[in-house]
Design an enzyme around this catalytic site. Structure first.
Site, PDB file in Angstrom:
ATOM      1  N   ASN A  26      47.154  24.872 -56.956  1.00 31.59           N
ATOM      2  CA  ASN A  26      46.604  25.624 -58.098  1.00 31.59           C
ATOM      3  C   ASN A  26      47.058  27.080 -58.157  1.00 31.59           C
ATOM      4  OD1 ASN A  26      44.969  26.153 -55.874  1.00 31.59           O
ATOM      5  ND2 ASN A  26      43.117  26.385 -57.099  1.00 31.59           N
ATOM      6  N   GLU A  34      39.471  26.157 -46.328  1.00 31.81           N
ATOM      7  CA  GLU A  34      39.019  26.694 -47.621  1.00 31.81           C
ATOM      8  C   GLU A  34      39.036  25.524 -48.596  1.00 31.81           C
ATOM      9  OE1 GLU A  34      37.890  29.618 -48.115  1.00 31.81           O
ATOM     10  OE2 GLU A  34      38.522  30.674 -46.313  1.00 31.81           O
ATOM     11  N   CYS A  65      39.271  26.950 -57.420  1.00 33.59           N
ATOM     12  CA  CYS A  65      38.165  26.534 -56.545  1.00 33.59           C
ATOM     13  C   CYS A  65      36.884  27.293 -56.895  1.00 33.59           C
ATOM     14  CB  CYS A  65      38.548  26.769 -55.090  1.00 33.59           C
ATOM     15  SG  CYS A  65      39.131  28.448 -54.771  1.00 33.59           S
ATOM     16  N   GLU A 103      38.682  34.072 -44.874  1.00 31.99           N
ATOM     17  CA  GLU A 103      40.025  34.639 -44.998  1.00 31.99           C
ATOM     18  C   GLU A 103      39.909  36.010 -45.653  1.00 31.99           C
ATOM     19  OE1 GLU A 103      42.372  31.786 -47.200  1.00 31.99           O
ATOM     20  OE2 GLU A 103      42.815  30.653 -45.379  1.00 31.99           O
TER      21      GLU A 103
HETATM   22  P1  NAD Z   1      44.590  18.413 -51.525  1.00 30.65           P
HETATM   23  O1  NAD Z   1      43.510  18.448 -50.508  1.00 30.65           O
HETATM   24  O2  NAD Z   1      44.916  17.136 -52.180  1.00 30.65           O
HETATM   25  O3  NAD Z   1      45.957  18.927 -50.900  1.00 30.65           O
HETATM   26  C1  NAD Z   1      46.100  20.222 -50.325  1.00 30.65           C
HETATM   27  C2  NAD Z   1      47.273  20.191 -49.360  1.00 30.65           C
HETATM   28  O4  NAD Z   1      46.961  19.328 -48.266  1.00 30.65           O
HETATM   29  C3  NAD Z   1      48.569  19.657 -49.957  1.00 30.65           C
HETATM   30  O5  NAD Z   1      49.659  20.386 -49.453  1.00 30.65           O
HETATM   31  C4  NAD Z   1      48.597  18.220 -49.445  1.00 30.65           C
HETATM   32  O6  NAD Z   1      49.896  17.666 -49.374  1.00 30.65           O
HETATM   33  C5  NAD Z   1      48.008  18.416 -48.059  1.00 30.65           C
HETATM   34  N1  NAD Z   1      47.431  17.209 -47.446  1.00 30.65           N
HETATM   35  C6  NAD Z   1      46.885  16.139 -48.064  1.00 30.65           C
HETATM   36  N2  NAD Z   1      46.500  15.219 -47.148  1.00 30.65           N
HETATM   37  C7  NAD Z   1      46.787  15.737 -45.939  1.00 30.65           C
HETATM   38  C8  NAD Z   1      46.635  15.268 -44.594  1.00 30.65           C
HETATM   39  N3  NAD Z   1      46.099  14.067 -44.323  1.00 30.65           N
HETATM   40  N4  NAD Z   1      47.036  16.054 -43.577  1.00 30.65           N
HETATM   41  C9  NAD Z   1      47.591  17.258 -43.831  1.00 30.65           C
HETATM   42  N5  NAD Z   1      47.791  17.749 -45.072  1.00 30.65           N
HETATM   43  C10 NAD Z   1      47.384  16.993 -46.113  1.00 30.65           C
HETATM   44  O7  NAD Z   1      44.182  19.521 -52.584  1.00 30.65           O
HETATM   45  P2  NAD Z   1      44.919  19.865 -53.961  1.00 30.65           P
HETATM   46  O8  NAD Z   1      44.626  18.770 -54.926  1.00 30.65           O
HETATM   47  O9  NAD Z   1      46.329  20.258 -53.680  1.00 30.65           O
HETATM   48  O10 NAD Z   1      44.136  21.202 -54.397  1.00 30.65           O
HETATM   49  C11 NAD Z   1      42.950  21.188 -55.107  1.00 30.65           C
HETATM   50  C12 NAD Z   1      41.771  21.404 -54.183  1.00 30.65           C
HETATM   51  O11 NAD Z   1      41.944  22.607 -53.454  1.00 30.65           O
HETATM   52  C13 NAD Z   1      40.455  21.572 -54.937  1.00 30.65           C
HETATM   53  O12 NAD Z   1      39.455  20.837 -54.297  1.00 30.65           O
HETATM   54  C14 NAD Z   1      40.173  23.064 -54.823  1.00 30.65           C
HETATM   55  O13 NAD Z   1      38.816  23.402 -54.909  1.00 30.65           O
HETATM   56  C15 NAD Z   1      40.749  23.371 -53.477  1.00 30.65           C
HETATM   57  N6  NAD Z   1      41.039  24.798 -53.343  1.00 30.65           N
HETATM   58  C16 NAD Z   1      40.231  25.564 -52.545  1.00 30.65           C
HETATM   59  C17 NAD Z   1      40.460  26.934 -52.434  1.00 30.65           C
HETATM   60  C18 NAD Z   1      39.591  27.801 -51.564  1.00 30.65           C
HETATM   61  O14 NAD Z   1      40.014  28.910 -51.265  1.00 30.65           O
HETATM   62  N7  NAD Z   1      38.419  27.351 -51.157  1.00 30.65           N
HETATM   63  C19 NAD Z   1      41.528  27.516 -53.132  1.00 30.65           C
HETATM   64  C20 NAD Z   1      42.330  26.704 -53.922  1.00 30.65           C
HETATM   65  C21 NAD Z   1      42.079  25.341 -54.019  1.00 30.65           C
END
Ligand code: NAD
Length: 466
Positions: free
Chosen positions: A144, A242, A276, A447
């Protein structure tokens, strides 16, 4: 564009020879190929990190500034790549995402020079604290805010003396690769920053499992974060998570209505709701409820959040279907879509209208699950206590915003609301130094500023007998 991994200071094809499609969500067209990396590529990247020459504190600070300066000369290129991968508008990436990422690099270049550790005196001795790098760290980022979150983790990790391996989202790979090239061009030692592309359960998981990775900094979904914790915790790795959010905006009758309407709309629809921190649950005091909903709908109708113009697309066609399914579910759950609710744009694109839904129970699925799209549900409340209970009802606890001119009330609520960040009469106003992170299912750890610097280092005590 065919991307490669960046390992030991050069572009490297995946050992399997396999690539994934990179799809532009504004057109549905394949705009590039991404390595589908596996355990071998991850092992090569970690070996490169392990072997990388470490820099002095001053050299690290200068490196981050040199990278920021070099990227600053190429903002149009970075902004175009980010907009192509993510579906954001060029305006947003040019004036938001990329400059913000440069600030991350510059902030930690300066913060590093100001870092200091403690001395604890005793009657007959004293202690001093040694702050040292962890070694090699894994940085896993979502789609995002691809370049912002890449630099948000890379800058403090490198500032504190670590070598890094980054696994960017497979949906938004390009700016990470461009930036890794810049690190090498401005003189970073080979292997100090490595980027491995691919799927989460393949490349990402292999990275988390690798024995020479000492810490995992992850931003992404709660389900993924829990899984990563399950893999990394038994290996006793340091973890920062996060995760997701379902954030409330609380609007009281004594708010500045103009400010609140504009602020709540921004919280709901910024980045097409793919933040998020997005205020996706709107709680409004009953005496102004009808007027507030009317004004919110008018705000959207006025064009501040128009898909394809001021607003980008969602990240993918599949994600748009997920968002649309939640709008269908809202109707089944008894909600009324008072604004939006439709797919728009070319057939294969991922645009979706800003959507406002009323009439839902506070505990239904649409009002409690993270949708991660431009969808806000609106709920009336009758008292401050009820507003607080509604705000705290969900399992998430990332951000919240409170709109009132009664600061005593705002302070009182800020203490009791269960979210890592509380904004009063604003939303997502950020200072690099403040703690950023969630409560409950929104994550573990903090963070930003010194919090990131502490995460990416380890403090050790030395005690001297006098
Ligand atoms: P996601 O969890 O699908 O993927 C995030 C990352 O993790 C990607 O690079 C993905 O390839 C990797 N990943 C997936 N499975 C994995 C595994 N088994 N082992 C290691 N890495 C793995 O999330 P997304 O769809 O890319 O992002 C959206 C989500 O991120 C939403 O839930 C949003 O709220 C959250 N988000 C949180 C913050 C925060 O600061 N709290 C900021 C931005 C986004």
């Amino acid at each position: 564009m065919k991307l490669n991994n960046w390992i030991h200071g050069q572009g490297v094809a995946p050992s399997s020879g396999l690539y994934l499609d990179n799809v532009n969500p504004k057109t549905g067209e394949v705009c590039g190929l991404i390595p589908r990396s596996d355990r071998t590529d991850v092992a090569n990247a970690v070996a490169a990190a392990q072997a990388a020459r470490r820099l002095t504190r001053l050299e690290r600070s200068e490196l981050l500034i040199a990278v920021a300066d070099a990227v600053a000369k190429r903002i149009p290129e970075f902004a175009a790549a980010e907009a192509m991968d993510s579906g954001k508008t060029l305006q947003a990436t040019t004036h938001g995402d990329i400059p913000r990422a440069l600030d991350n690099l510059r902030f930690y270049a300066a913060a590093l020079r100001n870092d200091a550790t403690a001395c604890h005196q005793m009657e007959d001795g004293f202690n001093y604290t040694l702050r040292q790098p962890l070694g090699n760290v894994a940085l896993i980022t979502p789609w995002n805010f691809p370049f912002h979150l890449f630099t948000w983790k890379v800058a403090p990790a490198i500032a504190m003396g670590n070598a890094v391996v980054v696994k960017p989202s497979e949906l938004t790979p390009t700016t990470a690769t461009l930036c890794a090239e810049v690190f090498t061009q401005v003189g970073a030692p080979n292997g100090l920053l490595n980027v491995v592309h691919g799927l989460g359960h393949e490349a990402g998981e292999a990275l988390v499992q690798h024995p020479d990775i000492k810490a995992v900094s992850f931003t992404g979904g709660t389900v993924t974060g829990k899984h990563i914790a399950g893999v990394a915790a038994p290996l006793l790795k340091k973890i920062s998570l996060e995760l997701g959010g379902k954030n409330p905006s609380l609007v009281f009758a004594d708010c500045d209505l103009d400010l609140a309407v504009a602020g709540v709309a921004r919280a709901a629809f910024f980045n097409a709701g793919q933040v998020c921190l997005c205020g996706s649950r709107l709680l409004v005091e009953r005496s102004i409820y009808a007027e507030f909903v009317e004004r919110l709908v008018a705000e959207v109708a006025a064009g501040a959040w128009t898909p394809g113009e001021s607003l980008g697309s969602l990240i993918s066609f599949a994600h748009r279907e997920k968002v649309a399914a939640y709008v269908d579910l809202a109707r089944q759950e008894g909600g009324t879509v008072v604004c939006g609710g439709n797919r728009v744009g070319p057939e294969k694109s991922a645009f979706f209208e800003p959507t406002i839904i009323t009439g839902l129970a506070i505990d239904c699925r649409v009002a409690t699950e993270e949708i991660f799209g431009p969808v806000v549900t609106v709920h009336p409340f009758d008292s401050e206590q009820q507003a607080l209970e509604m705000a705290n009802f969900v399992e998430y606890g990332l951000g919240s915003s409170i709109w009132t001119q009664n600061l005593t009330r705002a302070h009182r609520l800020a203490e009791r609301i269960e979210s890592g960040m509380v904004w009063i009469n604003t939303w997502n106003k950020r200072d690099f130094r403040v703690p950023f992170g969630g409560m409950k299912q929104s994550g573990v750890g903090r963070e930003g500023g010194r919090y990131s610097m502490e995460f990416f280092s380890q403090d050790r005590n030395v005690c001297i007998q006098l």
